[in-house]
Design a protein around this motif. Structure first.
Motif, PDB file in Angstrom:
ATOM      1  N   GLU A 146      42.276  42.785  43.817  1.00  7.61           N
ATOM      2  CA  GLU A 146      42.455  42.504  45.060  1.00  7.61           C
ATOM      3  C   GLU A 146      42.508  40.927  45.371  1.00  7.61           C
ATOM      4  OE1 GLU A 146      40.466  45.648  48.109  1.00  7.61           O
ATOM      5  OE2 GLU A 146      39.035  45.053  46.490  1.00  7.61           O
ATOM      6  N   LEU A 147      41.782  40.244  44.675  1.00  9.44           N
ATOM      7  CA  LEU A 147      41.565  38.863  44.589  1.00  9.44           C
ATOM      8  C   LEU A 147      42.917  38.313  44.017  1.00  9.44           C
ATOM      9  CD1 LEU A 147      38.646  39.330  45.209  1.00  9.44           C
ATOM     10  CD2 LEU A 147      37.903  37.310  43.790  1.00  9.44           C
ATOM     11  N   ALA A 148      43.434  38.865  42.973  1.00 10.37           N
ATOM     12  CA  ALA A 148      44.713  38.596  42.615  1.00 10.37           C
ATOM     13  C   ALA A 148      45.966  38.573  43.282  1.00 10.37           C
ATOM     14  CB  ALA A 148      44.938  39.319  41.002  1.00 10.37           C
ATOM     15  N   LYS A 149      45.806  39.750  44.017  1.00  9.01           N
ATOM     16  CA  LYS A 149      46.906  39.990  45.092  1.00  9.01           C
ATOM     17  C   LYS A 149      46.846  39.069  46.025  1.00  9.01           C
ATOM     18  CE  LYS A 149      49.022  43.710  48.086  1.00  9.01           C
ATOM     19  NZ  LYS A 149      48.837  45.044  48.702  1.00  9.01           N
ATOM     20  N   LYS A 150      45.550  38.749  46.518  1.00  9.22           N
ATOM     21  CA  LYS A 150      45.449  37.714  47.832  1.00  9.22           C
ATOM     22  C   LYS A 150      45.827  36.372  47.347  1.00  9.22           C
ATOM     23  CE  LYS A 150      43.313  35.579  51.286  1.00  9.22           C
ATOM     24  NZ  LYS A 150      43.867  35.622  52.609  1.00  9.22           N
ATOM     25  N   TYR A 151      45.623  35.990  46.193  1.00  6.66           N
ATOM     26  CA  TYR A 151      46.008  34.371  45.856  1.00  6.66           C
ATOM     27  C   TYR A 151      47.241  34.585  44.859  1.00  6.66           C
ATOM     28  CZ  TYR A 151      41.304  33.718  47.519  1.00  6.66           C
ATOM     29  OH  TYR A 151      40.262  33.413  48.430  1.00  6.66           O
ATOM     30  N   ASP A 152      48.279  35.776  45.016  1.00 11.28           N
ATOM     31  CA  ASP A 152      49.264  35.832  44.182  1.00 11.28           C
ATOM     32  C   ASP A 152      49.039  35.273  42.944  1.00 11.28           C
ATOM     33  OD1 ASP A 152      52.127  36.161  43.906  1.00 11.28           O
ATOM     34  OD2 ASP A 152      52.841  34.252  44.568  1.00 11.28           O
ATOM     35  N   ILE A 153      48.188  35.684  42.140  1.00 12.11           N
ATOM     36  CA  ILE A 153      47.889  35.414  40.573  1.00 12.11           C
ATOM     37  C   ILE A 153      48.555  36.596  39.721  1.00 12.11           C
ATOM     38  CG2 ILE A 153      46.106  34.983  38.973  1.00 12.11           C
ATOM     39  CD1 ILE A 153      44.336  34.277  41.141  1.00 12.11           C
ATOM     40  N   ILE A 165      42.244  34.765  35.408  1.00 10.35           N
ATOM     41  CA  ILE A 165      42.496  35.215  36.655  1.00 10.35           C
ATOM     42  C   ILE A 165      41.218  34.951  37.410  1.00 10.35           C
ATOM     43  CG2 ILE A 165      42.757  37.581  38.169  1.00 10.35           C
ATOM     44  CD1 ILE A 165      44.085  38.860  35.766  1.00 10.35           C
ATOM     45  N   THR A 166      40.066  35.342  36.969  1.00 10.49           N
ATOM     46  CA  THR A 166      38.886  34.770  37.892  1.00 10.49           C
ATOM     47  C   THR A 166      38.782  33.448  38.018  1.00 10.49           C
ATOM     48  OG1 THR A 166      37.948  36.817  36.979  1.00 10.49           O
ATOM     49  CG2 THR A 166      36.491  34.862  37.884  1.00 10.49           C
ATOM     50  N   ALA A 167      38.915  32.531  37.019  1.00  6.36           N
ATOM     51  CA  ALA A 167      39.167  31.056  37.407  1.00  6.36           C
ATOM     52  C   ALA A 167      39.965  30.816  38.208  1.00  6.36           C
ATOM     53  CB  ALA A 167      39.459  30.468  35.770  1.00  6.36           C
ATOM     54  N   LEU A 168      41.565  31.033  38.446  1.00  2.00           N
ATOM     55  CA  LEU A 168      42.350  30.821  39.162  1.00  2.00           C
ATOM     56  C   LEU A 168      41.792  31.389  40.839  1.00  2.00           C
ATOM     57  CD1 LEU A 168      45.413  31.656  37.404  1.00  2.00           C
ATOM     58  CD2 LEU A 168      44.757  29.383  38.072  1.00  2.00           C
TER      59      LEU A 168
END
Length: 215
Positions: free
Chosen positions: A166-173, A187-190
């Motif tokens: 969900e965080l990756a989708k939110k921040y387009d990672i 991914i977590t660092a970004l």
């Protein structure tokens, strides 16, 4: 300073915990992730560690950690998730050696991870098995921090927790290397850097301010 002292994640943020008076720009954040044979720290084992450091808002791509651990406890049912076989092209090292290498990498860094309480408990159980001292680093959970970025509104209530996807989708990672320890650490660092921006944590902000927000 010992912060991680118990299995209960809330123990990391006890009122009165001593946090160094240092600006965030001078702090080394070590973002970590682990792949495991399962979700029960009392019986499962760590398969691999991944780590990447952030200093002064920049990811240190030349200072990463990736360790694969020789397995005496192996669960084939978890392979479809992480893709780590008992043997493979990556060298496997004994668990104790991996823990020592991890401790050397982390040193006095502030730890960051998504649902990091689980990773820390897996590490703690492994340290107990080998008679090694526990980690004493301050730790921050991107899941908890992300919830702090969300507006309080009855129209869109906050969920109890948010996945790394969900965080990756939110921040387009990109999730190209999802479910590898080093890939998830990236991914977590970004996501962590995006979260700091949303929380208005600037280079001159105090580490104490960040820990206060994370409580």
């Amino acid at each position: 300073m010992k912060v991680w002292t118990r299995k209960d994640w809330k123990g990391l943020f006890k009122v009165g915990s001593q946090v160094p008076e240092r600006p965030v720009s001078e702090v080394c954040f070590a973002v970590i992730d682990s792949e495991t044979t399962g979700l029960d720290p009392s019986k499962d084992r760590i398969l691999s560690f991944g780590g990447v450091k952030i200093i002064n808002g920049r990811m240190q791509v030349r200072d990463t950690l990736e360790i694969f651990i020789a397995q005496d406890h192996f669960d084939a049912n978890s392979v479809p998730i992480h893709g780590i076989l008992k043997t493979g092209p990556n060298a496997r090292i004994p668990e104790k050696q991996a823990l020592v290498q991890l401790g050397s990498y982390l040193e006095d860094s502030i730890l960051v991870g998504h649902h990091i309480g689980f990773d820390l408990e897996m590490i703690r159980q492994a340290q107990i098995r080998h008679g090694l001292p526990p980690l004493e680093n301050i730790a921050l959970d991107t899941g908890r921090l992300y919830r702090k970025t969300l507006l309080k509104t009855p129209l869109v209530p906050k969920k109890p927790g948010y996945s790394l996807d969900e965080l990756a989708k939110k921040y387009d990672i990109s999730c190209k290397d999802r479910h590898t320890a080093l890939g998830d650490a990236y991914i977590t660092a970004l996501a962590f850097m995006h979260i700091l921006g949303q929380l208005n944590i600037k280079p001159g902000s105090s580490l104490k301010d960040l820990v206060r927000i994370a409580r």
